[in-house]
Design an enzyme around this catalytic site. Structure first.
Site, mmCIF file in Angstrom:
data_model
loop_
_atom_site.group_PDB
_atom_site.id
_atom_site.type_symbol
_atom_site.label_atom_id
_atom_site.label_comp_id
_atom_site.label_asym_id
_atom_site.label_seq_id
_atom_site.Cartn_x
_atom_site.Cartn_y
_atom_site.Cartn_z
ATOM 1 N N LYS B 27 1.911 106.604 46.816
ATOM 2 C CA LYS B 27 2.433 107.474 45.742
ATOM 3 C C LYS B 27 2.581 106.552 44.356
ATOM 4 C CE LYS B 27 4.446 111.208 46.349
ATOM 5 N NZ LYS B 27 5.993 111.954 46.892
ATOM 6 N N ARG B 101 11.570 110.550 45.537
ATOM 7 C CA ARG B 101 10.582 110.816 46.494
ATOM 8 C C ARG B 101 10.159 109.909 47.475
ATOM 9 N NH1 ARG B 101 6.109 114.448 43.397
ATOM 10 N NH2 ARG B 101 5.982 112.276 42.164
ATOM 11 N N GLY B 110 4.706 116.531 53.672
ATOM 12 C CA GLY B 110 5.907 117.413 54.247
ATOM 13 C C GLY B 110 6.805 116.690 55.347
ATOM 14 N N MET B 112 8.551 113.899 54.735
ATOM 15 C CA MET B 112 9.825 113.105 54.248
ATOM 16 C C MET B 112 10.371 113.968 53.014
ATOM 17 S SD MET B 112 8.970 109.371 55.259
ATOM 18 C CE MET B 112 7.424 109.287 54.149
ATOM 19 N N ARG B 373 -3.596 110.947 44.513
ATOM 20 C CA ARG B 373 -4.072 110.642 45.641
ATOM 21 C C ARG B 373 -5.217 111.299 46.176
ATOM 22 N NH1 ARG B 373 1.006 113.471 49.032
ATOM 23 N NH2 ARG B 373 -0.050 115.585 49.062
ATOM 24 N N HIS B 491 -8.636 115.180 84.904
ATOM 25 C CA HIS B 491 -9.844 115.661 85.398
ATOM 26 C C HIS B 491 -10.527 116.851 84.470
ATOM 27 C CE1 HIS B 491 -12.727 118.184 87.861
ATOM 28 N NE2 HIS B 491 -13.186 116.935 87.949
ATOM 29 N N ARG B 597 -22.756 109.646 86.433
ATOM 30 C CA ARG B 597 -22.126 109.509 87.535
ATOM 31 C C ARG B 597 -22.638 110.234 88.561
ATOM 32 N NH1 ARG B 597 -17.716 110.827 83.180
ATOM 33 N NH2 ARG B 597 -19.355 111.905 82.659
ATOM 34 N N GLU B 780 -13.803 97.237 85.462
ATOM 35 C CA GLU B 780 -12.837 98.148 85.613
ATOM 36 C C GLU B 780 -11.580 97.669 86.331
ATOM 37 O OE1 GLU B 780 -14.353 102.035 87.510
ATOM 38 O OE2 GLU B 780 -15.664 100.850 88.565
ATOM 39 N N SER B 799 -20.621 97.087 81.979
ATOM 40 C CA SER B 799 -20.147 98.165 81.514
ATOM 41 C C SER B 799 -18.377 98.307 81.635
ATOM 42 C CB SER B 799 -20.752 99.438 81.927
ATOM 43 O OG SER B 799 -20.167 100.470 80.915
ATOM 44 N N THR B 802 -13.018 101.546 80.888
ATOM 45 C CA THR B 802 -11.553 101.248 80.103
ATOM 46 C C THR B 802 -10.765 102.552 80.952
ATOM 47 O OG1 THR B 802 -12.663 102.252 78.426
ATOM 48 C CG2 THR B 802 -12.362 100.042 78.283
ATOM 49 N N ASP B 804 -10.330 103.273 84.064
ATOM 50 C CA ASP B 804 -9.730 102.603 85.175
ATOM 51 C C ASP B 804 -8.879 101.308 84.677
ATOM 52 O OD1 ASP B 804 -9.714 104.392 87.547
ATOM 53 O OD2 ASP B 804 -11.672 103.697 88.050
ATOM 54 N N CYS B 866 -17.963 102.504 78.869
ATOM 55 C CA CYS B 866 -18.462 103.656 79.417
ATOM 56 C C CYS B 866 -16.991 104.433 79.462
ATOM 57 C CB CYS B 866 -19.334 103.669 80.136
ATOM 58 S SG CYS B 866 -18.707 102.914 81.992
ATOM 59 N N TYR B 886 -23.396 97.822 73.193
ATOM 60 C CA TYR B 886 -23.579 99.345 72.908
ATOM 61 C C TYR B 886 -21.898 100.051 73.243
ATOM 62 C CZ TYR B 886 -24.035 99.943 77.836
ATOM 63 O OH TYR B 886 -23.752 99.956 79.111
#
Lengths: 910, 910
Positions: B27, B101, B110, B112, B373, B491, B597, B780, B799, B802, B804, B866, B886
């Site tokens: 602002k 403000r 909304g 603050m 803004r 799960h 899997r 992993e 691969s 992340t 585990d 993955c 990738y």
């Protein structure tokens, strides 16, 4: 890698020496060295350990091609030195027969292959008979050769249920001849055996026994290399932490003959007593024999010294007349050879500055040394020898310390079975040697009942599928603990070691039936009250009572500890959860407590009820009410520990395990708690169920408890600080270190440290006094090690909790790894159990990184370890390397850690 | 840190500018910039965000002292620019009233606090009335000030069950006066309210309302800083990943008055349609009002444009005559001011190159801009605006891509509820927005029964305490999934996202009673068969059927994807376990499968029976027999996936979960399996029990299965290689990548890779052909990252798993973290859920280290991710940074990942 693969020795010359242990193996290096110092050794050569490594990667043909020329040159040297000819034809020199033996860097007794009398064939045997004038000797050597080569190289094996086919023939012929001993065979008998043996080889292998000496030689050399990778050799290496890549050397050496008649002999000897450590030359020998006869047990070996022989006779109830006639000592039977041997043994011990394990052969009165090496010994002997040799000036203090095997001290610290009792005992099964010692007691299956039995004055062994914290009191009163499940670091194992109590865990063959109060194993049924005995050092479970003797820490032991303390850099603390444990550890020389697990205090007496009241409360008010009752109890415990460890740091870990470890899990105790709390049993059950976790190890535990329930942290901080104040008021010097467990993110520690420091200020104001204290954390979560720089900005100390760190870095649950770890060790995927020996390659990176990062932002950071590894020698040495201030371990491992710490300091100061 | 804490603006000058967003907040920076480009903005100054940070660390007093002089100077500048005086006495200039403000770096609408008309007191009100000649305006400003200041700064709150005490007084007086609107109050009425309000403040706070303008100012400034740390602000930041340390600026600005009578107004506007993205100027305003009135809902705000006004009237069934009379547009009521506003809005959009969200006030005909803004927008609007602005030449391709919020694309990819239907729906409870979308169906509690309902043609929502792999088929036929337990990566959540299926997880308020087939929530009871609706994007659960509309990928969306692909460096793969999933992902632009899997294939049809047969076998022979039955089934699945992904890599992960996830756990299915296998139910039960684990996440799973049971690896390798050969024979180009899971030590991979390669050679020989394939591993386990250099010597690709890796690096079980993670987020210990957003600080170190170490020994190593993070934008950007080849994610997140990957490439190419 060098291109020299063969090192010759003989005639007082040698290409190698004792320092080339890694390349030539222990045996080869010492054979070379003995040559150099003029000890008579049959000539020969050593094929290096590097060749073994190439053999495993490049294969047989490539390796033979590579070393062929050098081996041929070695044979020529040997021929010259021994005045004999390999593959001699009639009319040529005496045939050179060879012994082909393995020789790794460290001795792996009995693990690998040996072939003697190599070079024998139908032609050689005649020349040997002719030239030696001893046909019996010639044929004996030949039959021995076929027997060994057939077994080791050609793979002749007994069929299932059969005996060794060669021995069967020997026994048959003995029966026909009506004789007892091999030595009674005539040359003709032996010739018959040679022919029978050849038939056996042909029948079993489909191949003719090789007649070409060179073919024999390459077969034997390769067989030695192959023996590096037998299952038993691999297992031995795992148990002894010998790297697979070391490989074995092969020693090819001219034969000398202990089987040349009554003026020949062969034997083994120790320059000191390997069992007690006394400086007494001792050993055994056999006349007219070759090497393996002494240990084979077919003939009774005789003592070398007269003194030894007389002692033996007494134990065996043999009269002095009989002894002198039938079992004379070498000292009596061949006084000159004995004198030579005695001189040589003393010379070798002096030269190598250590007790030697010797092999020798006397050929027609002449002494030949076949091996010398530092002898294996018991823990007691190890200590005594080091202390004696130090006093004798044979070794210096540094050598003394470095020679001691820290792990072996364990043997001196726990009660042990009487050796004779053990030989007679009936073994039921073998589990894991989880906590050393010897224990006998009656089998009891429930922890609470164990206490009742104990009160009745019974000795008991607690037998469980596995143990849990609820079993703690039962474990405490037991002589030993036996579990069907769980590994070396299962609850049972860890707690037992902490208690210095014998434990065999993971005895998978036993099947426990709680309802019938019995267990079955290998067809036997053991009922409640039946006596069993546990050997915690071997994992063997015995039926009945096996007699034990107490271990004692003698003067020698104390001398060693003092010596260790003189050289050490790190200090050693103990993991102790009670004043009693702390006291034991103090006596073993612990300088402070590295880990006081407060939760263990909650299981004594009716404390568990209060704890359960806290857990079952639905709101903070209820929890605070219960915590208020626990406060004075914890405070009193802390006071006791601070008093015992006066002036030394005491690291108190805040509540760590998931709450459901404390909950009442059976209907009865749920009903009991419901009544006590005035709620329904259903409500208790619901609360207990709601605390269930899928992976409690990764669940709501550690500081996660203190963050969700800050009132727990408040109570514990108050108990610790009040205890410290009370002790200081009495004139003691308490040094409290408050440890927040399971921190993975610095903000967790910030929040908990904030609570602790606020509480401390309140207590100081109440008491009108202050005490020094520190706030730190356990580094046991990988992320904590990775972000240790941030965490150290808040922590005053780190204590590496390598049990959990290992669990998470490997992704192995300690409680479940039993399903695959044995397979991993068997297949060589892991060299050692990472819960027993710190994994320096992986987990060690986290420890090193955590320490370095921590010190990078907080140079004053105190760093220690309180996982199980803190009492494991190789791990202790690693801790010194990364610059820790101390290690902490269970009371009974404190001496081991003290020694290892001193060794580490010596190694790393170089 | 700078020592300049206050930046002034006004009169076409400004000390700051738009680039100083971080220091001045959004602002403040834009107020400065508007000044600089000649847009009329009331003068004032901005207190920097750095002051907020100091406020939080050093406290109120220190900060006031530090900035006091600079604030005073700022007030003087403001006074000059506005020709007014702060705290003016009678006879002096017009009193300077202020708006105070908040203004953070990014808008937190909304969240603050704001205070308007600051400076009012009994003296000022008279001068204002006098000088403006408008007593009503003066008293209206005064009562507004007391109301806002009393609420925001002094903490006047409604008692429980009461309404806002100020509003109560207003309503009372309206009743007495018999009027409807605030605007109908007279000056005298407002004076009465001012007195009543003062009484309320005194009664509620015990304090007099402050009369000193400076006291008022400091109170308001501190209240804005304090509002940074309210619970709702903290929660908002967590949800929007806004760092706590950013802080908020405070904008102190001269008031301009929209409440000065019928020629004054205030309003908000958007330069384009924030909902649809259309280029239509729109907004709302109120005559004779101040800012908050427009959004407060007490008066009905009017449309700014005539077109908008007419559309509104049509929807509200208001006649054109009534509309023009009662609700005229600004375009009609103040044509000149509208023209000014329209010019300004176009100018601001052009200047800032983005859709602007504006606040304005018209004071006596003159337009003042109070804020500009970049406006918030829906996913649809975001896409359309970017495509339009690109076409218009307003932005370039790089800006277009970087402006898109990747996560928002999600909204475009799942069916959504109709907005109108949603407003009428009854919300039952709110859980976690686990998988986006909208779903309606009948509540069903058992997975197998879900299938029966589905077969009968019913739409169902599967309601469970939590789900397990056994529920997979039931989940597959459900419209949506609702669970009482489990987090964003439970799960249920993971599987649902993979299926692109709506899921609300962890709805803790619901209490499921399986036995009665119902759940209760907040007093309501939902029985089997009752209709419920789930909003997977908000986590709200509705009673009954709520209407939905299908999302569709329009041309704009395709244009954006093409643009992304033009700039991207990494490619995007998908996690797909079946040919069907692979096909969906292919349509979303996935270039290959990053994770297939294989275990998910075992749950379809009667496959689970064969799997159980395998597990329950007591020996290898039995296992091999069962595996032989699975072989053709797996092969067929792989063929389907290879065909769909023709020419792209397909990473197939070998069996990963612990075997007990497949076992029959209830008596009935145990009895069924027992009969099938011809053994007793007791034997089945024993085997199932023996597979129990304490911490299955750290147990016997992943490659540990393939090492203990190599026959499983053999079967899977054969199925993959045979499938690849079959496809190649048909002319396809299959690229199989076989992934060994849960490797922590290179020897594990060596052993498994050895089996795979041997099997492949056998298959090639059988088929008389070869296919290219690779063998790699999932990283992993922390130790795998630590020893990645060793592992990469064997692996052809990595691969990063992340999920585990996060579990183990943090020591958090995904299934149990629900017990403490919410508390961790609430207390700010964690900024985001590490299972949703990759922890770059800790876990990221392992990813970076693993990649770098891996490439150090194998420069050709292909690296991807993955875990769930592969579809989360900030994590995708991190993956680009560490140099991955990738990312892979669930099919419905592929477009998000494609965009994020392109953004990453742009960011990192700079």
């Amino acid at each position: 890698m060098s291109t020299k693969f063969v090192y010759t020795f003989g005639d007082g010359k040698a290409e190698g020496d004792a320092r080339m242990n890694n390349l030539l193996g222990g045996k080869g290096a010492n054979l070379a060295e003995m040559n150099l110092i003029g000890v008579p050794v049959p000539a020969g050569f050593t094929i290096t350990t590097e060749v073994c490594t190439l053999y495993n990667t490049d294969g047989k043909e490539a390796v033979i091609k590579m070393i062929e020329d050098q081996v041929k040159a070695g044979i020529i040297e040997t021929e010259k030195a021994m005045n004999a000819k390999f593959g001699a034809k009639a009319g040529e020199a005496f045939p050179l027969l060879l012994s082909v033996r393995s020789g790794a860097r460290v001795s792996m007794p009995g693990m690998m292959n040996t072939v003697l009398n190599l070079g024998m064939n139908d032609e050689a045997v005649k020349i040997v008979a002719d030239k030696s004038g001893n046909a019996r000797f010639a044929w004996d050597s030949y039959r021995r050769f076929i027997q060994m080569y057939g077994d080791v190289v050609m793979g002749v094996e007994a069929e299932k249920g059969e005996h060794d086919p060669f021995e069967v023939e020997i026994d048959k012929l003995k029966a026909v001849r009506n004789i007892d001993l091999d030595t009674e065979f005539t040359a003709e008998d032996l010739q018959i055996l040679v022919n029978k043996f050849k038939t056996i080889v042909k029948r079993k292998t489909g191949k003719d026994f090789p007649t070409c000496p060179w073919e024999q030689l390459w077969g034997a050399v390769c067989a030695v290399f192959d023996s590096w990778n037998t299952d038993r050799a691999i297992l031995y290496r795992q148990l002894n932490q010998i790297p697979e890549e070391w490989g074995t050397a092969v020693n090819v050496q001219a034969m000398v003959y202990g089987n040349m008649g009554s003026n020949s002999a062969t034997g083994v000897a120790f320059t000191r007593d390997a069992s007690t450590g006394e400086d007494i030359f001792n050993g055994e020998y056999l006349i007219d024999a070759q090497g393996e006869d002494v240990v084979a047990g077919i003939r009774t070996p005789q003592e070398i010294t007269l003194e030894g022989s007389r002692r033996w006779a007494k134990l065996q109830h043999v009269s002095e007349i009989d002894r002198a006639a039938k079992y004379p000592s070498l000292e009596e039977s061949m006084p000159q050879s004995y004198a030579d041997l005695n001189t040589t043994q003393q010379r070798l011990e002096d030269y190598f500055h250590d007790m030697q394990d010797l092999e020798f052969t006397i050929q027609d009165g002449k002494l030949w040394m076949l091996q010398t090496r530092s002898g294996k010994r018991t823990g007691t002997a190890m200590v005594k020898m080091v202390v004696d040799m130090l006093a004798e000036g044979m070794i210096n203090e540094e050598t003394a310390l470095l020679r001691l095997e820290a792990a072996k001290l364990d043997e001196l610290l726990h009660p042990v079975f009487e050796k004779t009792a053990l030989t007679k005992a009936k073994a039921l099964t073998q589990g894991l040697p989880a906590s050393p010692g010897a224990a006998c007691g009656r089998a009891v299956f429930f922890a609470d009942e164990a206490e009742e039995w104990k009160e009745r004055g019974e000795k008991i062994i607690l037998v469980r599928l596995e143990t849990s914290p609820e079993d703690l009191r039962g474990m405490n009163v037991a002589e030993g603990i036996l579990t069907a499940r769980g590994g070396m670091t299962s609850h049972a194992a860890v707690v037992a070691r902490g208690m210095g109590k014998c434990c065999v865990s993971g005895a998978g063959e036993i099947s426990v039936d709680y309802s019938k109060r019995k267990f079955t194993v290998n067809g036997m049924e053991i009922n409640e009250g039946d006596w069993i005995s546990l050997n915690g050092s071997t994992g063997i479970v015995y039926l009945g009572k096996v007699g034990t003797t107490e271990a004692s820490l003698d003067d020698d032991f104390q001398k060693i500890m003092q010596l260790a303390d003189k050289y050490t850099r790190m200090h050693v603390r103990t993991n102790a959860d009670s004043p009693k444990d702390a006291k034991v550890a103090r006596e073993f020389g612990a300088q402070g407590v590295g880990l006081c697990r407060t939760e263990h205090m909650f299981f004594e007496g009716n404390r568990i009820d209060i704890m359960r009241e806290m857990i079952l409360s639905n709101d903070e008010t209820g929890r605070r009410a219960a915590l208020a009752k626990l406060l004075p109890i914890q405070r009193a415990d802390f006071e006791g520990i601070f008093e015992t460890m006066d002036g030394f740091g005491v690291t108190v870990r805040l509540l760590d395990p998931p709450l459901h470890e404390f909950t009442p899990n059976d209907t009865e105790s749920q009903a009991y708690m419901a009544e006590k709390l005035g709620i329904t049993a259903e409500e208790v059950k619901q609360k207990v169920d709601s605390l269930h976790e899928f992976n409690p190890m990764l669940g709501h535990r550690g500081c996660r408890l203190g963050i969700v329930y800050p009132e727990i942290t408040e109570m514990q901080a108050r108990a610790i600080i009040e205890a410290a104040c009370n002790l200081k008021a009495k004139g003691f010097n308490p040094k409290a270190e408050i440890m927040v467990p399971l921190v993975g993110e610095v903000k967790e520690l910030q929040l908990q440290a904030g609570i602790i420091r606020s509480v401390a200020e309140v207590v100081f104001a109440e008491k009108g006094m202050r005490v020094d204290y520190q706030v730190g954390t356990m580094i046991e979560i990988p992320r904590a090690a990775l972000t240790a720089d941030q965490i150290a900005e808040v922590a005053e100390f780190f204590s590496f909790g390598t049990n959990d760190l290992t669990q998470m870095a490997y992704g192995y649950s300690r409680d479940d790894a039993g399903k695959f770890l044995p397979e991993y060790l068997k297949k060589g995927i892991l060299k050692t159990d990472p819960f027993a020996v710190l994994d320096q390659t992986g987990v060690g990176q986290l420890v090193e990184m955590g320490t370095a990062k921590g010190r990078s932002t907080n140079p004053k950071l105190k760093v220690g370890i309180c996982g199980e590894h803190g009492g494991e020698p190789s791990s202790v040495i690693f801790c010194d390397k990364v610059g820790m201030n101390y290690v902490s371990c269970s009371p009974f491992r404190v001496p081991i850690a003290r020694l290892a710490a001193a060794q580490a300091a010596l190694i790393h100061s170089k």
